[in-house]
Motif scaffolding. Structure first.
Motif, short mmCIF file in Angstrom:
data_model
loop_
_atom_site.label_atom_id
_atom_site.label_comp_id
_atom_site.label_asym_id
_atom_site.label_seq_id
_atom_site.Cartn_x
_atom_site.Cartn_y
_atom_site.Cartn_z
N LEU A 105 2.55 0.58 2.74
CA LEU A 105 2.21 1.14 4.05
C LEU A 105 2.51 0.20 5.21
O LEU A 105 2.52 0.63 6.36
N ALA A 106 2.77 -1.07 4.93
CA ALA A 106 2.93 -2.07 5.98
C ALA A 106 3.85 -1.63 7.12
O ALA A 106 3.47 -1.74 8.30
N PRO A 107 5.04 -1.10 6.85
CA PRO A 107 5.91 -0.71 7.98
C PRO A 107 5.35 0.44 8.81
O PRO A 107 5.73 0.62 9.96
N TYR A 108 4.45 1.21 8.22
CA TYR A 108 3.93 2.40 8.90
C TYR A 108 2.60 2.13 9.61
O TYR A 108 2.19 2.89 10.48
N LEU A 109 1.92 1.06 9.23
CA LEU A 109 0.62 0.76 9.83
C LEU A 109 0.74 0.32 11.28
O LEU A 109 -0.16 0.51 12.07
N ALA A 110 1.87 -0.27 11.63
CA ALA A 110 2.05 -0.78 12.99
C ALA A 110 2.41 0.32 13.99
O ALA A 110 2.38 0.09 15.19
N ILE B 173 -8.54 3.68 0.72
CA ILE B 173 -8.22 3.78 2.14
C ILE B 173 -9.09 2.82 2.95
O ILE B 173 -8.60 2.09 3.82
N ARG B 174 -10.37 2.79 2.64
CA ARG B 174 -11.29 1.89 3.35
C ARG B 174 -10.95 0.42 3.09
O ARG B 174 -11.04 -0.42 3.98
N GLU B 175 -10.55 0.12 1.85
CA GLU B 175 -10.17 -1.25 1.51
C GLU B 175 -8.94 -1.68 2.32
O GLU B 175 -8.90 -2.77 2.89
N VAL B 176 -7.94 -0.82 2.39
CA VAL B 176 -6.74 -1.13 3.18
C VAL B 176 -7.12 -1.25 4.65
O VAL B 176 -6.65 -2.15 5.36
N SER B 177 -7.98 -0.38 5.12
CA SER B 177 -8.44 -0.43 6.51
C SER B 177 -9.13 -1.76 6.81
O SER B 177 -8.82 -2.42 7.82
N ASP B 178 -10.03 -2.19 5.93
CA ASP B 178 -10.74 -3.46 6.12
C ASP B 178 -9.77 -4.64 6.10
O ASP B 178 -9.88 -5.56 6.92
N GLU B 179 -8.83 -4.63 5.18
CA GLU B 179 -7.92 -5.77 5.03
C GLU B 179 -6.88 -5.85 6.14
O GLU B 179 -6.40 -6.93 6.46
N THR B 180 -6.50 -4.72 6.71
CA THR B 180 -5.45 -4.70 7.72
C THR B 180 -5.99 -4.64 9.15
O THR B 180 -5.25 -4.90 10.09
N VAL C 166 -4.78 4.36 8.69
CA VAL C 166 -4.27 4.22 7.32
C VAL C 166 -3.81 5.59 6.79
O VAL C 166 -2.75 5.70 6.17
N ILE C 167 -4.60 6.61 7.04
CA ILE C 167 -4.22 7.95 6.59
C ILE C 167 -2.95 8.41 7.33
O ILE C 167 -2.03 8.95 6.71
N ALA C 168 -2.87 8.16 8.62
CA ALA C 168 -1.67 8.53 9.38
C ALA C 168 -0.44 7.79 8.85
O ALA C 168 0.64 8.37 8.70
N ALA C 169 -0.60 6.49 8.52
CA ALA C 169 0.51 5.72 7.96
C ALA C 169 0.96 6.31 6.63
O ALA C 169 2.15 6.39 6.34
N SER C 170 -0.01 6.73 5.83
CA SER C 170 0.31 7.33 4.53
C SER C 170 1.10 8.62 4.71
O SER C 170 2.07 8.87 3.99
N VAL C 171 0.68 9.42 5.65
CA VAL C 171 1.37 10.68 5.92
C VAL C 171 2.77 10.41 6.47
O VAL C 171 3.74 11.05 6.06
#
Length: 111
Positions: free
Chosen positions: A22-27, A49-56, A63-68
């Motif tokens: 997800l890294a390229p999409y999170l920004a 999702i919460r774990e990725v949210s906390d870490e990033t 995070v959900i938008a990046a996944s989509v």
């Protein structure tokens, strides 16, 4: 680490973690307008999702938008790949037909 974030060995190929994928999409930032949705997801997915949210430091919605976004890019790429594959034989035929003429043109170029 959640079940959605495990790295698995597939014949030597590295499989990215959720964060890496997800890294390229999170920004990505969007100005809006935004629409609020109510969705239901399995608890293990919510945990990931919460774990990725906390870490990033990106919101759960981010995070959900990046996944989509990533999913939509993958679907679009699959459509492009299919279109290229459908034209593959015709493109090869054109390339083979042009090869003798191309060779004549290229032989006179001082490399």
């Amino acid at each position: 680490m959640t079940e959605y974030d495990q790295r698995t060995d597939h014949g030597g190929a590295s499989v990215p973690s959720v964060r890496d994928a997800l890294a390229p999409y999170l920004a990505a930032t969007e100005a809006g307008p935004f629409t609020k949705l109510s969705i239901s997801l399995p608890e293990p997915l919510i945990s990931a999702i919460r774990e990725v949210s906390d870490e990033t430091g990106v919101s759960v919605s981010g995070v959900i938008a990046a996944s989509v976004r990533r999913l939509l890019d993958e679907v679009e790429q699959a459509r492009i790949d299919l279109a290229l594959e459908e034209d593959r034989e015709e493109n090869l035929a054109w390339a083979r037909a042009a090869a003798p003429g191309d060779a004549l043109l290229l032989r006179d170029i001082p490399w």
